[in-house]
Structure formats: C-alpha cells, structure tokens
Design an enzyme around this catalytic site. Structure first.
Site, PDB file in Angstrom:
ATOM      1  CE  LYS A  58      -3.679  -2.330   2.515  1.00 22.05           C
ATOM      2  NZ  LYS A  58      -4.362  -2.877   3.444  1.00 22.05           N
ATOM      3  CD  GLN A 102      -3.189  -4.565   6.925  1.00 23.87           C
ATOM      4  OE1 GLN A 102      -2.849  -3.405   6.086  1.00 23.87           O
ATOM      5  NE2 GLN A 102      -3.586  -5.498   6.593  1.00 23.87           N
ATOM      6  CG  ASP A 125      -8.758   0.601   5.511  1.00 23.68           C
ATOM      7  OD1 ASP A 125      -9.107   0.488   4.231  1.00 23.68           O
ATOM      8  OD2 ASP A 125      -8.398  -0.098   6.290  1.00 23.68           O
TER       9      ASP A 125
END
Ligand code: NAP
Length: 286
Positions: A58, A102, A125
């Site tokens: 990413k 994450q 996200d």
C-alpha cells in the site's frame, strides 16, 4: 439447457490502474496548489508477515501516486490504550490526511476501540462506526475499501443492482457487512449468509449477484451458481485461489472477477482515491 459460454472477466487490475492514475493527477494538483502532498499514515501492530507485505504494498502504491506515507510500526505487545493514543495523535496531526490501521491488531487489543480513534474525516479505509453508518444510510462519507472497490467494478461493467437478489457470503465488519449495505443502498434485495446459515447452497443458487467474502478456498462451486449470475470473488488465499472455484463457476456465471486481478487491486485503488479526496477536503481545495 446448460450454458455453453464462459463468463466474461471483470478486469479489476485495469480499472484499478485507471483509478490510481486519476488519483495521482489529483494528488499532483493538490501538491501544486497547496505546496502539500496528500499523506497517508499506516499503522502496523506487530510483524505478521502478511500484514507487513500488505502495508509495504500500500505504501509503495502511494509513493508512486505522489501520496506521502508515514509509517508507524508498533510492537505486538502494545496495549489498547497505547494504540488508541497513537491513533488519536495522528487524528489530531494536520500533516496527516488519512489513517490506515492494518487489520488484525492482535487478540489482546480491542480493535474496535482502536478503529474508533480514527477521525471520521481521515477514515480513508472506511472502518469507523461513523463511516459504516454513512454507508448504511447512503450518506456521503468514506466507504470500506474492498466493498467500495466491488461497487466500482459493478458500475464499470454496467451491472444493474436495483431489484436484483444479491447474496453476500460473509459478514465481517470490513467486507461482508458493508458490501451488503452498499448493495442495499443501490436497491438490491440483499441476503447475508454466514457460518450459522442453514441451507446456504440453496440461497446462493438464487443470487443474481454473488459476493463471496467467506475466507475459505473454493468454498463456492459452479453447481451453486445461478446461470447468468454476476460473481464477485473477494477471497484471497495462497496460490492465487479465491473463495469461488473459478473453473466451474466460469461456465455458469455471466461475469466473474478473476483471482488475482479482480477485487484485490481495487481495494488499494479505493484507498488511494479516498486519501487524495480526504487531503483535498482538509486542505480546502476540493
Ligand atoms: P473473516 O473476518 O474471517 O469473515 C469471514 C466471514 O465468512 C464471517 O462472516 C464468517 O461467518 C463467514 N464464514 C466462515 N466460514 C463459513 C462457512 N463455513 N459458511 C458460511 N460462512 C462462513 O474474513 P474477511 O476479512 O471478511 O475476509 C474474507 C475473504 O476476503 C478472505 O479470503 C480474505 O483474504 C479476503 N479479503 C480480501 C481483501 C482484498 O483486498 N481482496 C480484503 C479483505 C479480505 P461468521 O460471521 O458467522 O463467523
């Protein structure tokens, strides 16, 4: 009569490239007008090899698109409090425009509490309760990246959702549940299946649009797919295997996402697009 044609592939890799190119141009424009490049903070707890790889990937995509990344690596032993404090710091930092924590963060940590420490305007996200509510109500806000990528793929291939029966297999907070909410907001009739569903195959066989987000290799086979269905395989397992048995599914579906090159690249593309959008808003140029 059995279908003799094989399904058309939904090219997520190609669409993701186009989205990333557009995001890179927008990032350059923001940088040029404000002197500040969009910045994504990535937070990684521990050193799980898959998570390390995902975050590295990413960050590399961000850098290539002119998005700065600030990496925060935290020890696996960090407490919920320590993690939420770090995320709150990033939420308060005007130089950071988007935050990615994450998943997973370790069993001793309250992951929900950590996600909620992300300011909604930096939740690129789409993991906070605020973002989920916005998705559910059809209000503006950031979407969960994988479900958002799935919707963009359906749009790209002109898949009609209104009045269609969409079956989502899986109800995780980052994938199955929001995917169903986004389909519902587009007027699909949505059924969720999960580990306690009885008669799962019978339900899956009714799907005009099937989203497989179950996390089990080849869990859905061609025999379970309604002829002419649109099949979105969000699963990813070592050896480029999805949650759908592609070989048998291709003979039944009209459209299907490949693994790899389907949903996976779309997730990163949506993350980048939403980071640039967040930066534009925070810097007052969108
Ligand atoms: P997850 O958190 O493990 O959730 C799996 C879901 O599937 C749960 O809702 C679970 O039901 C359900 N399930 C498990 N076994 C089942 C069974 N035998 N029958 C029916 N339902 C069952 O997984 P996830 O994070 O959503 O990920 C799902 C898949 O997508 C994985 O393969 C993952 O690698 C992939 N993924 C891909 C991307 C991408 O960018 N392409 C991003 C995220 C995830 P319960 O709720 O009842 O436990």
């Amino acid at each position: 009569m059995a279908r003799t044609r094989t399904a058309r592939l939904m090219d997520g890799a190609g669409l993701a490239r186009r989205i990333i190119d557009t995001s890179a141009a927008a990032a350059a424009d923001i940088h040029g007008r404000t002197g500040t490049a969009p910045c994504l903070a990535t937070v990684l707890v521990g050193e799980d090899p898959a998570s390390v790889t995902y975050v590295r990937m990413k960050r590399a995509r961000c850098e290539k698109a002119g998005i700065r990344s600030r990496h925060v690596a935290l020890p696996a032993s960090i407490s919920t409090r320590g993690l939420t404090e770090k995320i709150t710091e990033l939420s308060d930092d005007p130089a950071v425009h988007g935050i990615l924590l994450q998943h997973p963060v370790g069993r001793h940590i309250d992951e929900r509490a950590a996600f909620e420490a992300i300011a909604p305007d930096k939740d690129v996200d789409g993991v906070t309760t605020h973002s989920f509510a916005a998705m559910s109500f059809g209000l503006p806000g950031f979407v969960s990246c994988t479900p958002g990528g799935i919707m963009r793929l359906l749009d790209e291939y002109d898949v009609e959702t209104a009045g269609k029966h969409a079956v989502v297999v899986g109800r995780s907070p980052i994938l199955g549940k929001p995917a169903g909410m986004l389909l519902l907001s587009r007027n699909a009739t949505v059924t969720y299946c999960h580990s306690r569903t009885s008669g799962l195959s019978d339900i899956v066989r009714q799907a005009d649009i099937l989203v497989a987000a179950v996390g089990r290799p080849h869990f859905i086979t061609g025999a379970d797919i309604k002829p002419g269905a649109v099949v979105v395989d969000a699963g990813y397992h070592p050896g480029n295997v999805g949650d759908v048995d592609h070989a048998s599914a291709r003979d039944r579906a009209a459209l299907i996402t490949p693994v790899p090159g389907g949903v996976g690249p779309m997730t990163i593309a949506v993350l980048l697009a939403q980071t640039v959008e967040a930066a534009g808003r925070q810097l007052g140029v969108s």
